[in-house]
Design an enzyme around this catalytic site. Structure first.
Site, PDB file in Angstrom:
ATOM      1  N   TYR A 158      25.310  23.017  25.952  1.00 15.84           N
ATOM      2  CA  TYR A 158      24.709  22.172  26.565  1.00 15.84           C
ATOM      3  C   TYR A 158      24.757  21.618  28.255  1.00 15.84           C
ATOM      4  O   TYR A 158      24.670  21.560  29.251  1.00 15.84           O
ATOM      5  CB  TYR A 158      23.428  21.831  26.173  1.00 15.84           C
ATOM      6  CG  TYR A 158      22.866  23.143  26.104  1.00 15.84           C
ATOM      7  CD1 TYR A 158      21.502  24.092  26.783  1.00 15.84           C
ATOM      8  CD2 TYR A 158      22.462  23.032  24.703  1.00 15.84           C
ATOM      9  CE1 TYR A 158      20.982  24.657  25.864  1.00 15.84           C
ATOM     10  CE2 TYR A 158      22.032  23.899  23.472  1.00 15.84           C
ATOM     11  CZ  TYR A 158      21.067  25.219  24.092  1.00 15.84           C
ATOM     12  OH  TYR A 158      20.507  26.109  23.546  1.00 15.84           O
ATOM     13  N   PHE A 205      12.114  18.926  18.134  1.00 19.22           N
ATOM     14  CA  PHE A 205      11.253  20.093  18.512  1.00 19.22           C
ATOM     15  C   PHE A 205      11.751  21.521  18.633  1.00 19.22           C
ATOM     16  O   PHE A 205      12.536  21.820  19.339  1.00 19.22           O
ATOM     17  CB  PHE A 205      10.430  19.553  19.838  1.00 19.22           C
ATOM     18  CG  PHE A 205      11.034  19.191  21.399  1.00 19.22           C
ATOM     19  CD1 PHE A 205      11.481  20.301  21.488  1.00 19.22           C
ATOM     20  CD2 PHE A 205      11.564  18.163  21.768  1.00 19.22           C
ATOM     21  CE1 PHE A 205      12.332  19.691  22.858  1.00 19.22           C
ATOM     22  CE2 PHE A 205      12.472  17.095  22.665  1.00 19.22           C
ATOM     23  CZ  PHE A 205      12.321  18.032  23.305  1.00 19.22           C
TER      24      PHE A 205
HETATM   25  C1  COA Z   1      24.375  29.831  21.559  1.00 22.23           C
HETATM   26  C2  COA Z   1      23.739  31.498  21.776  1.00 22.23           C
HETATM   27  C3  COA Z   1      22.497  31.222  22.874  1.00 22.23           C
HETATM   28  C4  COA Z   1      24.648  31.946  23.313  1.00 22.23           C
HETATM   29  O1  COA Z   1      24.234  32.772  23.769  1.00 22.23           O
HETATM   30  P1  COA Z   1      25.101  33.476  25.012  1.00 22.23           P
HETATM   31  O2  COA Z   1      24.541  35.108  25.330  1.00 22.23           O
HETATM   32  O3  COA Z   1      26.123  34.145  23.786  1.00 22.23           O
HETATM   33  O4  COA Z   1      25.968  32.867  25.915  1.00 22.23           O
HETATM   34  P2  COA Z   1      26.756  32.871  27.005  1.00 22.23           P
HETATM   35  O5  COA Z   1      27.860  33.887  26.882  1.00 22.23           O
HETATM   36  O6  COA Z   1      25.672  33.171  28.199  1.00 22.23           O
HETATM   37  O7  COA Z   1      28.081  32.343  27.454  1.00 22.23           O
HETATM   38  C5  COA Z   1      27.392  30.985  28.746  1.00 22.23           C
HETATM   39  C6  COA Z   1      28.813  29.687  28.295  1.00 22.23           C
HETATM   40  O8  COA Z   1      28.612  29.245  27.417  1.00 22.23           O
HETATM   41  C7  COA Z   1      29.238  29.121  26.299  1.00 22.23           C
HETATM   42  N1  COA Z   1      28.932  29.141  24.744  1.00 22.23           N
HETATM   43  C8  COA Z   1      27.457  30.204  23.992  1.00 22.23           C
HETATM   44  N2  COA Z   1      27.184  29.399  23.351  1.00 22.23           N
HETATM   45  C9  COA Z   1      28.814  28.570  22.482  1.00 22.23           C
HETATM   46  C10 COA Z   1      28.717  27.723  21.046  1.00 22.23           C
HETATM   47  N3  COA Z   1      28.374  28.150  20.835  1.00 22.23           N
HETATM   48  N4  COA Z   1      29.190  26.700  21.823  1.00 22.23           N
HETATM   49  C11 COA Z   1      30.067  26.387  23.132  1.00 22.23           C
HETATM   50  N5  COA Z   1      29.880  27.037  23.777  1.00 22.23           N
HETATM   51  C12 COA Z   1      29.721  28.412  23.733  1.00 22.23           C
HETATM   52  C13 COA Z   1      30.066  30.884  26.269  1.00 22.23           C
HETATM   53  O9  COA Z   1      31.264  30.561  26.431  1.00 22.23           O
HETATM   54  C14 COA Z   1      29.995  30.197  27.947  1.00 22.23           C
HETATM   55  O10 COA Z   1      31.068  30.164  28.670  1.00 22.23           O
HETATM   56  P3  COA Z   1      31.449  29.371  30.433  1.00 22.23           P
HETATM   57  O11 COA Z   1      30.390  28.886  31.269  1.00 22.23           O
HETATM   58  O12 COA Z   1      32.763  28.684  30.074  1.00 22.23           O
HETATM   59  O13 COA Z   1      31.734  31.427  30.542  1.00 22.23           O
HETATM   60  C15 COA Z   1      23.616  31.860  20.785  1.00 22.23           C
HETATM   61  O14 COA Z   1      25.148  32.719  20.434  1.00 22.23           O
HETATM   62  C16 COA Z   1      22.973  32.281  19.790  1.00 22.23           C
HETATM   63  O15 COA Z   1      21.803  32.644  19.859  1.00 22.23           O
HETATM   64  N6  COA Z   1      23.731  31.147  19.191  1.00 22.23           N
HETATM   65  C17 COA Z   1      22.600  31.081  17.671  1.00 22.23           C
HETATM   66  C18 COA Z   1      21.476  29.883  18.233  1.00 22.23           C
HETATM   67  C19 COA Z   1      21.650  28.422  19.102  1.00 22.23           C
HETATM   68  O16 COA Z   1      22.621  28.609  18.574  1.00 22.23           O
HETATM   69  N7  COA Z   1      20.735  28.959  19.381  1.00 22.23           N
HETATM   70  C20 COA Z   1      20.536  27.352  20.897  1.00 22.23           C
HETATM   71  C21 COA Z   1      19.307  26.522  20.297  1.00 22.23           C
HETATM   72  S1  COA Z   1      19.348  25.000  20.655  1.00 22.23           S
END
Ligand code: COA
Length: 356
Positions: A77, A356
């Site tokens: 984030y 939350f």
């Molecule tokens: C984490 C999650 C929401 C990422 O969604 P996504 O659509 O693949 O993410 P994006 O393609 O939009 O990535 C945006 C950026 O975040 C980075 N990123 C995404 N997931 C990441 C992770 N788990 N750790 C580190 N970086 C991450 C990407 O590399 C990308 O980086 P950039 O800005 O340098 O290009 C997805 O993998 C997921 O649902 N994970 C399981 C649930 C979860 O962890 N949710 C968060 C709850 S707090």
């Protein structure tokens, strides 16, 4: 709730509760960001980024100056302008190691209550604590009922049922404990665990007493608690605080969605002026210089930092001196870091007692 669509199939989503989050000085409307997820079939193609952008623009339009969340993974984030704003602790202590340095006498009574009474009494303890503790948010009656006092199978995770205790003085609830007793015996010896879900006291005396109660429950060998503030009074109450095996991790992440409004709504420990030069590529409306009253200014800056770094300092969880040591703040005018720390000082470390 926002969803991401691929044709007409939902492939991702992000939600936000509408919270009143306590910051130094009082409550501020805050988006409590939650249930963020993208299907594994659609990951790493920018869907989270789109969701975060749409959500923050929406939060901004709704006039909520802050967004806060618990991160499943801390790496996600920061790029969206969230800064680590509070720390959170877990502990596990053997009851045989859990003596206090000085005995605690509770002059009132302690009672086990049912869920209905808990719903009526516990907010009377919680509300005044939440109103003065940065990082806590107000709970509605529904929130208490469905999130805090509910005892669903998945939350129980094989443990004992939820128990509720209230400590009263002169007929007033002063502290409460929500906990489970996870019984076990090995070789005829009790090896069970008291798992504290939440313990809260309105006063120092009742806080000490509610912990003494939890640490003294018979048949249990250990007491486990999570989501504790890092300045928990147990450090000073216990004879040997090391026995808690206190582990610190990240707590709340905070995003200043509207830097000007957030600065204006916060109170400061001393009088003074300061100009921040904020960089915020993800929310460009914040990419400006701000005075402490929240107005945009052309004056020379005192400190240069990102919106995320200001989020880390906002609740008092990190000082500007901490941020300088991590290379996250540039001191432009001499002495500005010390002045900023005097202004942003808080008596309590920020604490968010629930995920939350
Ligand atoms: C984490 C999650 C929401 C990422 O969604 P996504 O659509 O693949 O993410 P994006 O393609 O939009 O990535 C945006 C950026 O975040 C980075 N990123 C995404 N997931 C990441 C992770 N788990 N750790 C580190 N970086 C991450 C990407 O590399 C990308 O980086 P950039 O800005 O340098 O290009 C997805 O993998 C997921 O649902 N994970 C399981 C649930 C979860 O962890 N949710 C968060 C709850 S707090």
């Amino acid at each position: 709730m926002h969803v991401a669509l691929d044709s007409d199939a939902i492939v991702g989503g992000a939600g936000a509760f509408q919270f009143d989050l306590t910051v130094p000085g009082g409550p501020v409307h805050t988006a409590g960001v939650t249930v963020v997820g993208v299907l594994p079939t659609h990951r790493r193609r920018g869907i989270l980024r789109d969701l975060m952008r749409t959500q923050l623009e929406d939060v901004h339009e709704r006039g909520e100056p802050l967004a806060a969340l618990w991160a499943s993974e801390g790496a996600i984030y920061g790029r969206f302008g969230y800064g680590l704003a509070s720390l959170s602790g877990d502990m596990e202590i053997l009851r045989t190691d859990a003596g206090f340095a000085r005995p605690v006498e509770w002059p009132g009574s302690t009672r086990l209550v049912g869920r209905d009474e808990a719903l009526r009494l516990f907010p009377r303890v919680f509300d005044p604590v939440a109103a003065v503790t940065p990082g806590m948010f107000a709970r509605t009656s529904d929130w208490w009922d469905k999130r805090i006092l509910s005892d669903s199978e998945w939350r129980r995770a094989g443990g004992g049922e939820l128990a509720f205790a209230v400590l009263e003085l002169d007929g007033r609830p002063e502290a409460y404990a929500i906990y489970r007793l996870n019984f076990s015996y090995t070789d005829g010896v009790p090896t069970g665990k008291t798992v504290v879900v939440e313990a809260m006291g309105a006063t120092p005396g009742s806080t000490a007493a509610v912990w003494r109660y939890l640490l003294d429950i018979d048949w249990m060998a250990q007491v486990e608690a999570g989501l504790l503030p890092v300045d928990h009074p147990l450090f000073l109450l216990l004879l040997d605080p090391n026995r808690m095996k206190f582990r610190v991790g990240d707590g709340l992440w905070l995003r200043l969605v509207d830097v000007g409004a957030a600065l204006a709504e916060r109170s400061y420990a001393v009088d003074g002026d300061l100009v921040f030069e904020v960089s915020d590529p993800f929310c460009p409306w914040n990419d400006a210089r701000f005075a402490l009253d929240g107005s945009k200014t052309m004056a020379d800056p005192d400190l240069r930092l990102s919106a995320a770094a200001l989020g880390s300092a906002f609740l008092g969880g990190f000082t500007f001196a901490d941020l300088v040591r991590a290379g996250q703040v540039e001191e432009v005018s001499q002495g500005a870091v010390a002045r900023a720390d005097a202004l942003f000082r808080t008596d309590l470390k920020p604490w968010c007692p629930e995920i939350f």
